[in-house]
Write a protein that holds these residues in place. Structure first.
Motif, PDB file in Angstrom:
ATOM      1  N   TYR A 114     -10.953   2.913   0.125  1.00  0.00           N
ATOM      2  CA  TYR A 114     -10.288   1.624   0.350  1.00  0.00           C
ATOM      3  C   TYR A 114      -8.771   1.716   0.266  1.00  0.00           C
ATOM      4  O   TYR A 114      -8.057   0.944   0.907  1.00  0.00           O
ATOM      5  N   ARG A 115      -8.236   2.662  -0.491  1.00  0.00           N
ATOM      6  CA  ARG A 115      -6.781   2.770  -0.651  1.00  0.00           C
ATOM      7  C   ARG A 115      -6.066   3.174   0.636  1.00  0.00           C
ATOM      8  O   ARG A 115      -4.854   3.059   0.737  1.00  0.00           O
ATOM      9  N   VAL A 116      -6.833   3.592   1.635  1.00  0.00           N
ATOM     10  CA  VAL A 116      -6.249   3.927   2.937  1.00  0.00           C
ATOM     11  C   VAL A 116      -5.813   2.645   3.666  1.00  0.00           C
ATOM     12  O   VAL A 116      -4.832   2.648   4.395  1.00  0.00           O
ATOM     13  N   PHE A 117      -6.524   1.529   3.431  1.00  0.00           N
ATOM     14  CA  PHE A 117      -6.249   0.309   4.198  1.00  0.00           C
ATOM     15  C   PHE A 117      -5.916  -0.914   3.352  1.00  0.00           C
ATOM     16  O   PHE A 117      -5.651  -1.981   3.890  1.00  0.00           O
ATOM     17  N   THR A 118      -5.914  -0.786   2.024  1.00  0.00           N
ATOM     18  CA  THR A 118      -5.496  -1.903   1.172  1.00  0.00           C
ATOM     19  C   THR A 118      -5.065  -1.363  -0.190  1.00  0.00           C
ATOM     20  O   THR A 118      -5.219  -0.180  -0.477  1.00  0.00           O
ATOM     21  N   THR A 119      -4.558  -2.253  -1.007  1.00  0.00           N
ATOM     22  CA  THR A 119      -4.165  -1.856  -2.365  1.00  0.00           C
ATOM     23  C   THR A 119      -5.250  -2.263  -3.353  1.00  0.00           C
ATOM     24  O   THR A 119      -6.075  -3.144  -3.067  1.00  0.00           O
ATOM     25  N   SER A 120      -5.223  -1.649  -4.506  1.00  0.00           N
ATOM     26  CA  SER A 120      -6.161  -2.024  -5.564  1.00  0.00           C
ATOM     27  C   SER A 120      -5.969  -3.483  -5.957  1.00  0.00           C
ATOM     28  O   SER A 120      -6.940  -4.206  -6.210  1.00  0.00           O
ATOM     29  N   GLU A 121      -4.715  -3.932  -5.987  1.00  0.00           N
ATOM     30  CA  GLU A 121      -4.412  -5.316  -6.348  1.00  0.00           C
ATOM     31  C   GLU A 121      -5.024  -6.291  -5.358  1.00  0.00           C
ATOM     32  O   GLU A 121      -5.618  -7.304  -5.757  1.00  0.00           O
ATOM     33  N   ASP A 122      -4.889  -6.019  -4.056  1.00  0.00           N
ATOM     34  CA  ASP A 122      -5.457  -6.923  -3.047  1.00  0.00           C
ATOM     35  C   ASP A 122      -6.985  -6.932  -3.124  1.00  0.00           C
ATOM     36  O   ASP A 122      -7.611  -7.985  -3.020  1.00  0.00           O
ATOM     37  N   LEU A 123      -7.577  -5.777  -3.314  1.00  0.00           N
ATOM     38  CA  LEU A 123      -9.035  -5.710  -3.441  1.00  0.00           C
ATOM     39  C   LEU A 123      -9.483  -6.490  -4.664  1.00  0.00           C
ATOM     40  O   LEU A 123     -10.430  -7.281  -4.599  1.00  0.00           O
ATOM     41  N   PHE A 124      -8.802  -6.313  -5.786  1.00  0.00           N
ATOM     42  CA  PHE A 124      -9.172  -7.028  -7.005  1.00  0.00           C
ATOM     43  C   PHE A 124      -9.039  -8.533  -6.818  1.00  0.00           C
ATOM     44  O   PHE A 124      -9.891  -9.302  -7.272  1.00  0.00           O
TER      45      PHE A 124
END
Length: 69
Positions: free
Chosen positions: A34-44
């Protein structure tokens, strides 16, 4: 990995289908990449909102009056 919006991918991440092996494989690949297309913050943020919405739904279901016919 399946193509789609981040919202759609998160939806696929948190919902089970009839194929447990495929669900587990999707989750493994998603969490590894997932870090290829978003940030951990956005996913959270999305996950937090989704689970809060599920809690709101549970609250409204349990607080609704029960009607017997």
């Amino acid at each position: 990995m399946e193509a789609g919006t981040l919202e759609g991918l998160v939806d696929r991440l948190i919902k089970d289908t009839h194929d447990r092996a495929k669900d587990n494989e999707f989750r493994r690949v998603f969490l590894a990449s997932y870090r290829v297309f978003t940030t951990s913050e956005d996913l959270f943020k999305i996950l937090k909102r989704r689970f809060e919405e599920m809690g709101d739904l549970q609250t409204s279901i349990h607080s609704a009056p029960i009607r017997y016919s």
